[in-house]
Design a protein around this motif. Structure first.
Motif, PDB file in Angstrom:
ATOM      1  N   GLY A  95     -13.846  38.590  16.210  1.00 51.67           N
ATOM      2  CA  GLY A  95     -15.796  38.864  16.629  1.00 51.67           C
ATOM      3  C   GLY A  95     -15.482  39.703  18.419  1.00 51.67           C
ATOM      4  N   ALA A  96     -14.674  39.757  18.719  1.00 55.56           N
ATOM      5  CA  ALA A  96     -13.870  40.166  20.277  1.00 55.56           C
ATOM      6  C   ALA A  96     -13.600  41.883  20.301  1.00 55.56           C
ATOM      7  CB  ALA A  96     -12.544  39.240  20.962  1.00 55.56           C
ATOM      8  N   PHE A  97     -13.887  42.522  18.786  1.00 63.21           N
ATOM      9  CA  PHE A  97     -13.196  43.634  18.444  1.00 63.21           C
ATOM     10  C   PHE A  97     -14.043  44.513  18.668  1.00 63.21           C
ATOM     11  CE2 PHE A  97      -9.792  41.494  19.251  1.00 63.21           C
ATOM     12  CZ  PHE A  97      -8.452  42.944  20.221  1.00 63.21           C
ATOM     13  N   PRO A  98     -15.749  44.138  17.459  1.00 67.70           N
ATOM     14  CA  PRO A  98     -16.622  45.209  16.748  1.00 67.70           C
ATOM     15  C   PRO A  98     -17.000  46.648  18.069  1.00 67.70           C
ATOM     16  CG  PRO A  98     -17.196  43.031  16.228  1.00 67.70           C
ATOM     17  CD  PRO A  98     -15.919  42.361  17.991  1.00 67.70           C
ATOM     18  N   PRO A  99     -16.223  47.428  17.611  1.00 68.99           N
ATOM     19  CA  PRO A  99     -17.107  49.057  18.229  1.00 68.99           C
ATOM     20  C   PRO A  99     -18.578  48.660  18.998  1.00 68.99           C
ATOM     21  CG  PRO A  99     -16.565  49.411  16.350  1.00 68.99           C
ATOM     22  CD  PRO A  99     -16.589  47.579  15.903  1.00 68.99           C
ATOM     23  N   PRO A 100     -18.972  49.189  20.115  1.00 66.53           N
ATOM     24  CA  PRO A 100     -20.280  49.406  19.593  1.00 66.53           C
ATOM     25  C   PRO A 100     -21.233  50.698  19.606  1.00 66.53           C
ATOM     26  CG  PRO A 100     -20.094  49.467  22.516  1.00 66.53           C
ATOM     27  CD  PRO A 100     -18.398  49.321  21.157  1.00 66.53           C
ATOM     28  N   LEU A 101     -20.912  50.670  18.332  1.00 62.67           N
ATOM     29  CA  LEU A 101     -20.884  51.975  17.738  1.00 62.67           C
ATOM     30  C   LEU A 101     -22.987  52.149  17.273  1.00 62.67           C
ATOM     31  CD1 LEU A 101     -19.134  51.749  14.305  1.00 62.67           C
ATOM     32  CD2 LEU A 101     -19.071  52.890  16.638  1.00 62.67           C
ATOM     33  N   GLY A 102     -23.684  50.868  17.908  1.00 63.72           N
ATOM     34  CA  GLY A 102     -25.404  51.413  18.398  1.00 63.72           C
ATOM     35  C   GLY A 102     -25.725  51.466  19.252  1.00 63.72           C
ATOM     36  N   PRO A 103     -24.776  50.852  20.122  1.00 64.95           N
ATOM     37  CA  PRO A 103     -25.477  51.207  21.665  1.00 64.95           C
ATOM     38  C   PRO A 103     -25.164  52.682  22.450  1.00 64.95           C
ATOM     39  CG  PRO A 103     -24.922  49.435  21.632  1.00 64.95           C
ATOM     40  CD  PRO A 103     -24.624  49.119  19.988  1.00 64.95           C
ATOM     41  N   THR A 104     -23.724  52.892  21.895  1.00 63.67           N
ATOM     42  CA  THR A 104     -23.372  54.245  21.981  1.00 63.67           C
ATOM     43  C   THR A 104     -23.441  55.501  21.681  1.00 63.67           C
ATOM     44  OG1 THR A 104     -21.426  53.330  22.062  1.00 63.67           O
ATOM     45  CG2 THR A 104     -21.277  55.417  22.334  1.00 63.67           C
ATOM     46  N   MET A 105     -24.416  55.245  20.829  1.00 63.09           N
ATOM     47  CA  MET A 105     -25.547  56.256  19.231  1.00 63.09           C
ATOM     48  C   MET A 105     -26.463  56.827  20.505  1.00 63.09           C
ATOM     49  SD  MET A 105     -25.755  58.606  17.217  1.00 63.09           S
ATOM     50  CE  MET A 105     -26.572  59.581  17.741  1.00 63.09           C
ATOM     51  N   ARG A 106     -26.875  55.498  20.742  1.00 62.02           N
ATOM     52  CA  ARG A 106     -28.186  55.324  21.670  1.00 62.02           C
ATOM     53  C   ARG A 106     -27.264  56.291  22.204  1.00 62.02           C
ATOM     54  NH1 ARG A 106     -29.533  50.586  18.033  1.00 62.02           N
ATOM     55  NH2 ARG A 106     -28.329  50.012  19.638  1.00 62.02           N
ATOM     56  N   ALA A 107     -27.357  55.923  23.874  1.00 64.84           N
ATOM     57  CA  ALA A 107     -26.661  56.587  24.605  1.00 64.84           C
ATOM     58  C   ALA A 107     -26.873  57.942  24.239  1.00 64.84           C
ATOM     59  CB  ALA A 107     -25.859  56.038  25.168  1.00 64.84           C
ATOM     60  N   VAL A 108     -25.790  58.489  23.220  1.00 69.81           N
ATOM     61  CA  VAL A 108     -25.252  59.572  22.273  1.00 69.81           C
ATOM     62  C   VAL A 108     -26.760  60.463  21.949  1.00 69.81           C
ATOM     63  CG1 VAL A 108     -24.411  61.661  21.448  1.00 69.81           C
ATOM     64  CG2 VAL A 108     -23.581  59.557  21.898  1.00 69.81           C
ATOM     65  N   TRP A 109     -27.676  59.813  21.907  1.00 71.86           N
ATOM     66  CA  TRP A 109     -29.336  60.380  21.489  1.00 71.86           C
ATOM     67  C   TRP A 109     -30.118  60.747  22.944  1.00 71.86           C
ATOM     68  CZ3 TRP A 109     -30.841  61.988  17.061  1.00 71.86           C
ATOM     69  CH2 TRP A 109     -30.830  61.331  15.976  1.00 71.86           C
ATOM     70  N   SER A 110     -29.544  60.326  24.168  1.00 75.34           N
ATOM     71  CA  SER A 110     -29.641  60.454  25.280  1.00 75.34           C
ATOM     72  C   SER A 110     -29.414  61.787  25.770  1.00 75.34           C
ATOM     73  CB  SER A 110     -30.355  59.864  26.533  1.00 75.34           C
ATOM     74  OG  SER A 110     -30.903  58.158  25.917  1.00 75.34           O
ATOM     75  N   GLU A 111     -27.803  61.964  24.599  1.00 68.00           N
ATOM     76  CA  GLU A 111     -27.719  63.044  25.646  1.00 68.00           C
ATOM     77  C   GLU A 111     -27.609  64.550  25.381  1.00 68.00           C
ATOM     78  OE1 GLU A 111     -25.968  63.165  28.711  1.00 68.00           O
ATOM     79  OE2 GLU A 111     -25.753  61.394  29.329  1.00 68.00           O
ATOM     80  N   LEU A 112     -28.013  64.210  23.390  1.00 70.87           N
ATOM     81  CA  LEU A 112     -28.127  65.254  22.720  1.00 70.87           C
ATOM     82  C   LEU A 112     -29.671  65.996  22.872  1.00 70.87           C
ATOM     83  CD1 LEU A 112     -26.326  63.943  20.098  1.00 70.87           C
ATOM     84  CD2 LEU A 112     -25.889  66.167  20.929  1.00 70.87           C
ATOM     85  N   VAL A 113     -31.115  64.965  22.795  1.00 70.90           N
ATOM     86  CA  VAL A 113     -31.909  65.582  23.023  1.00 70.90           C
ATOM     87  C   VAL A 113     -32.983  65.160  24.329  1.00 70.90           C
ATOM     88  CG1 VAL A 113     -34.515  64.622  22.040  1.00 70.90           C
ATOM     89  CG2 VAL A 113     -32.718  63.622  20.741  1.00 70.90           C
ATOM     90  N   GLU A 114     -32.787  66.893  24.697  1.00 67.80           N
ATOM     91  CA  GLU A 114     -33.134  66.847  26.057  1.00 67.80           C
ATOM     92  C   GLU A 114     -34.820  67.743  25.765  1.00 67.80           C
ATOM     93  OE1 GLU A 114     -30.873  70.948  26.716  1.00 67.80           O
ATOM     94  OE2 GLU A 114     -28.422  69.991  27.038  1.00 67.80           O
TER      95      GLU A 114
ATOM     96  N   TYR B 105     -35.377  49.706  23.823  1.00 71.33           N
ATOM     97  CA  TYR B 105     -34.647  50.553  24.320  1.00 71.33           C
ATOM     98  C   TYR B 105     -34.107  51.754  25.064  1.00 71.33           C
ATOM     99  CZ  TYR B 105     -31.368  48.154  20.690  1.00 71.33           C
ATOM    100  OH  TYR B 105     -30.840  47.229  19.626  1.00 71.33           O
ATOM    101  N   LEU B 106     -35.148  51.970  24.797  1.00 78.72           N
ATOM    102  CA  LEU B 106     -36.162  53.570  25.533  1.00 78.72           C
ATOM    103  C   LEU B 106     -36.300  53.175  26.413  1.00 78.72           C
ATOM    104  CD1 LEU B 106     -38.541  55.316  23.577  1.00 78.72           C
ATOM    105  CD2 LEU B 106     -36.699  56.462  24.187  1.00 78.72           C
ATOM    106  N   VAL B 107     -36.802  51.788  27.229  1.00 79.33           N
ATOM    107  CA  VAL B 107     -36.988  51.755  28.472  1.00 79.33           C
ATOM    108  C   VAL B 107     -35.460  51.109  29.541  1.00 79.33           C
ATOM    109  CG1 VAL B 107     -37.947  49.952  30.101  1.00 79.33           C
ATOM    110  CG2 VAL B 107     -39.575  50.921  28.469  1.00 79.33           C
TER     111      VAL B 107
ATOM    112  N   PHE C 149     -24.412  54.731  32.343  1.00 81.56           N
ATOM    113  CA  PHE C 149     -24.480  52.632  32.895  1.00 81.56           C
ATOM    114  C   PHE C 149     -25.322  52.918  30.755  1.00 81.56           C
ATOM    115  CE2 PHE C 149     -24.090  53.417  36.856  1.00 81.56           C
ATOM    116  CZ  PHE C 149     -23.024  52.760  37.192  1.00 81.56           C
ATOM    117  N   ARG C 150     -25.337  54.040  30.283  1.00 75.98           N
ATOM    118  CA  ARG C 150     -26.605  54.057  28.645  1.00 75.98           C
ATOM    119  C   ARG C 150     -26.142  53.106  27.918  1.00 75.98           C
ATOM    120  NH1 ARG C 150     -28.756  59.892  29.930  1.00 75.98           N
ATOM    121  NH2 ARG C 150     -30.647  59.386  30.675  1.00 75.98           N
ATOM    122  N   THR C 151     -25.017  52.781  28.022  1.00 73.77           N
ATOM    123  CA  THR C 151     -23.964  52.111  26.806  1.00 73.77           C
ATOM    124  C   THR C 151     -24.238  50.120  27.347  1.00 73.77           C
ATOM    125  OG1 THR C 151     -23.082  53.964  26.493  1.00 73.77           O
ATOM    126  CG2 THR C 151     -22.425  51.912  25.573  1.00 73.77           C
ATOM    127  N   ARG C 152     -24.193  49.871  28.364  1.00 75.94           N
ATOM    128  CA  ARG C 152     -24.128  48.690  28.501  1.00 75.94           C
ATOM    129  C   ARG C 152     -25.629  48.364  28.208  1.00 75.94           C
ATOM    130  NH1 ARG C 152     -21.850  47.132  34.013  1.00 75.94           N
ATOM    131  NH2 ARG C 152     -20.363  48.669  33.915  1.00 75.94           N
TER     132      ARG C 152
END
Length: 419
Positions: A122-141, A333-335, A344-347
């Protein structure tokens, strides 16, 4: 570069953006593991130890550690980048899940050993969901497409948490539940490797300098995150309470426990439909106002669900309530993403995610304490009232967060105008 701003703002336009399909598909492979893991671990631990009490305790600790450490893991992504952080987390998590699968393969496993391995995982699950949402903000201009990207992400996540248990069910028909745990480990490891190898992930901004944000900026960002975190927690609380109250509704009317699965399917189906429709509409109102109104709408429909007489009308009420869930979380998530800003988007996304999960656990606990002590109709009203109150509180905006919200509100007003 993203799709041209002249492109029609649709889900297809989002998927045509360079690197989106590869990056998003890889993230979904890894995130499918999270749709499977809870049921897989619960079944494997209960079968191996012969105790539902042990399995429940293990799952509670596993879930608590995963949720509580989620913002910390996300902060590592913001500080060092996904390619340096996600693989170690994924391999540590997958390795511990594999060890758990081995430990629980046969009955008679030592409860302390199984519990220790599961809790450590339980200490190690990679934050794939938050990271993907941060990536969306970079890919979608194109700002007209970002709402659709987040909406697509939210609906896909909803479907993963529906299909994950179904996949576990298919596995356990032919193999021990531990095989499902092992498959979950394989999915998260493979999905993470594919995700970090995508060119889209490389575009994520992170803080390469060790200097923290200035104190004033931290305070404004924290207050800017208060609204989406509050609504996300209320959404989790209301839906977590609904799950337990739906079981009580079915049992009190002697419909048979299996019928409740149709109610859950109606809730998830409504959420998926609501998310798709919400993401496709070009809104005139600000994201901040929509977030508050969606919370109020969710609360009112959940309160009304307790007034219906039969199972068919109850399933319809569940579907109506579901219409607000994915849009509420998408907007939260958008706000949060706009309030946090680059680096700071992933956090920020992880805090919203943590609020949803913590709210869900609290909702289950509150419903468990109220059901049996109060009429079920009152229980539905209490859970709905929590979302209504959160929505009303979210309508108030502290004066010094106006700058934080300006980007989100301006984009919403300028690019999401009603058609």
């Amino acid at each position: 570069m993203s799709a041209s701003t002249s492109a029609r703002p649709s889900y297809a336009a989002v998927l045509r953006i360079p690197h989106v399909r590869r990056t998003f598909a890889a993230a979904l492979v890894g995130r499918l593991s999270y749709g499977m893991v809870s049921l897989a671990v619960l079944l494997s631990v209960s079968q191996a130890t012969g105790s539902y009490a042990v399995a429940g305790t293990v799952m509670a600790l596993f879930g608590a550690l995963s949720v509580l450490l989620s913002p910390f893991r996300a902060s590592l992504i913001d500080r060092y980048g996904p390619r340096r952080v996600l693989p170690p987390l994924a391999f540590g998590y997958a390795g511990l899940l594999t060890a758990l699968a081995v430990a629980t393969w046969r009955p008679g496993a030592d409860a302390l050993l199984v519990g220790a391995v599961a809790v450590a995982a339980g200490a190690f699950p990679p934050p794939l969901g938050p990271t993907m949402r941060a990536v969306w903000s970079e890919l979608v201009e194109d700002p007209r497409l970002i709402q659709r990207a987040f909406g697509l992400d939210g609906v896909a996540e909803e479907l993963l948490f529906v299909s994950g248990p179904l996949l576990v069910g298919a596995v356990v028909r032919w193999a021990p539940p531990s095989a499902a745990v092992a498959l979950s480990a394989l999915l998260v490891a493979a999905g993470t490797l594919l995700f970090v190898s995508s060119p889209g992930t490389a575009r994520l901004h992170y803080r390469r300098d060790p200097q923290p944000r200035k104190a004033g900026g931290r305070r404004r960002a924290s207050r800017g995150l208060a609204q989406p975190v509050l609504v996300a927690a209320a959404t989790g609380l209301a839906t977590g309470a609904f799950d337990l109250m739906a079981v009580a509704f079915v049992e009190q009317r002697h419909y048979g426990t299996s019928v409740v699965t149709w109610v859950f399917a109606a809730l998830s189906g409504g959420s998926a439909v609501g998310g798709l429709v919400y993401g496709a509409v070009r809104w005139r109102s600000t994201a901040r106002l929509r977030l508050a109104l969606l919370a109020v709408g969710l609360g009112l429909t959940l309160a009304a669900a307790g007034l219906v007489p039969g199972i068919a009308s109850f399933a319809v009420a569940a579907a109506c309530a579901g219409l607000f869930i994915a849009p509420s979380l998408t907007t939260a998530y958008l706000v949060a993403d706009e309030a946090a800003g680059p680096g700071f988007r992933t956090r920020a996304g992880a805090w919203v995610n943590t609020a949803v999960n913590a709210g869900g656990s609290a909702g289950s606990a509150v419903a468990g304490a109220l059901v049996g002590r109060l009429p079920l109709t009152v229980c539905f009203m209490v859970s709905g009232a929590a979302a209504v109150v959160a929505g009303m509180m979210a309508m108030a905006r502290p004066r010094d967060t106006q700058g934080v919200y300006a980007g989100a509100d301006t984009d919403a007003a300028a690019t999401h105008g009603a058609s």
